[in-house]
Design an enzyme around this catalytic site. Structure first.
Site, PDB file in Angstrom:
ATOM      1  N   ARG A   1       0.849  -1.190   0.000  1.00 42.93           N
ATOM      2  CA  ARG A   1       0.000   0.000   0.000  1.00 42.93           C
ATOM      3  C   ARG A   1       0.887   1.243   0.000  1.00 42.93           C
ATOM      4  NH1 ARG A   1      -2.181  -3.304   4.306  1.00 42.93           N
ATOM      5  NH2 ARG A   1      -4.287  -4.070   3.855  1.00 42.93           N
TER       6      ARG A   1
ATOM      7  N   HIS B   1      -3.707   1.669  -6.077  1.00 46.21           N
ATOM      8  CA  HIS B   1      -4.637   0.611  -5.679  1.00 46.21           C
ATOM      9  C   HIS B   1      -4.764  -0.439  -6.784  1.00 46.21           C
ATOM     10  CE1 HIS B   1      -7.176  -0.607  -2.438  1.00 46.21           C
ATOM     11  NE2 HIS B   1      -8.249  -0.755  -3.201  1.00 46.21           N
TER      12      HIS B   1
ATOM     13  N   TYR C   1     -10.290 -11.955  -5.577  1.00 45.31           N
ATOM     14  CA  TYR C   1      -9.177 -12.117  -6.509  1.00 45.31           C
ATOM     15  C   TYR C   1      -9.113 -13.547  -7.028  1.00 45.31           C
ATOM     16  CZ  TYR C   1      -7.795  -7.699  -4.359  1.00 45.31           C
ATOM     17  OH  TYR C   1      -7.782  -6.418  -3.890  1.00 45.31           O
TER      18      TYR C   1
END
Length: 298
Positions: free
Chosen positions: A145, A233, A274
């Site tokens: 991140r 992101h 995912y």
């Protein structure tokens, strides 16, 4: 206790639990609207399921996007569940159903697009160029991140085993992989960076700690050069999806449990999206065509 007092207590408890300031700000913005809509001085024991349901219905039927409304309702449910456990409510907030957000598949960058991304990372200062390439590599290949990039410590790079220790949400440490290309780009940046004394890996051009705003600005400027959507992101989403795809192709499984650990997710359910998308991508790329197999003559 009133709704307003409960909100103050809820946010205070979140701060005590180490929740990051960005998440607390998000809770405050969302829940302040809810408290205002219900009446700030409304006692908790007078809050009815009917009133709450009507507020949530108005939210869903309003002008905001469905995904945003779902996020708001999720935060409201978390707050009310906390209030139910701590102080009691006339109803169980578990009855509140959070609507599903519209399914949106993330664009997975092709090898050509990834090469183009790196070719567009160019500044007038060579070491800044090297820094920015290393940052993109860590987001794309290690799933970091923005805040984890900025807080990465030199002592937490294990060059021999090619792993990094990063500090994620809630001040929780985890280990993530360091790929060979990312390894090379990171070494190149550190060798060129003129500020050698800092314990932090990434510096701004004045030798100070790199801020999240500086990373956001760099990513925004890079996006303006690209013919496709781009963000930090999206790089993290690409890491997660490619991890599943590569494992399906080599091992026959997504290894989604391992991925949830690498991503720093509290729940594996967050990671499973995912897994689904990876299976979808692999199935689509298999190119199994009934027509090509002779259903229609050539």
């Amino acid at each position: 206790m009133t709704l307003n007092s409960a909100l103050d207590e809820f946010l205070f408890q979140k701060r005590l639990n180490g929740l990051n300031p960005k998440s607390i700000k998000n809770y405050r913005a969302t829940l302040s609207l809810f408290v205002s809509g219900m009446g700030a001085e409304t006692p908790l024991d007078e809050l009815s399921f009917g009133r709450v349901s009507q507020y949530l219905l108005n939210l869903l039927e309003g002008s905001i996007a469905r995904a945003t409304a779902s996020s708001y309702i999720r935060n409201i449910k978390i707050f009310l569940r906390w209030a139910y456990v701590e102080y009691g409510l006339p109803f169980d907030p578990q009855k509140i159903k959070v609507p599903r957000s519209p399914k949106k598949n993330v664009h997975i960058y092709s090898d050509t697009e990834i090469r183009y991304i790196f070719s567009c990372i160019e500044t007038s200062i060579p070491w800044i160029t090297a820094r920015n390439r290393a940052i993109v590599a860590l987001m794309l290949d290690s799933g970091l991140r923005q805040c984890e990039v900025c807080g990465l410590m030199k002592q937490n790079i294990d060059w021999e085993r090619n792993v990094l220790k990063v500090t994620g949400k809630g001040a929780k440490d985890r280990m993530v992989p360091l790929g060979n290309i990312a390894h090379i780009l990171l070494e190149q940046y550190l060798s060129e960076c003129p500020f050698k004394d800092s314990d932090l890996v990434f510096q701004d051009r004045h030798g100070n700690e790199l801020s999240g705003n500086a990373v956001r600005l760099f990513v925004y400027r890079l996006e303006q050069k690209l013919p496709f959507a781009f963000s930090s992101h999206k790089l993290r989403h690409n890491f997660a999806t490619n991890y599943c795809i590569d494992n399906i192709k080599t091992k026959g499984t997504t290894c989604v449990y391992d991925l949830s650990i690498l991503m720093g997710h509290e729940s594996i359910e967050t990671t499973k999206k995912y897994e689904h998308f990876a299976h979808e991508m692999v199935a689509a790329e298999s190119r199994i065509s009934h027509l090509d197999n002779g259903a229609v003559g050539k």
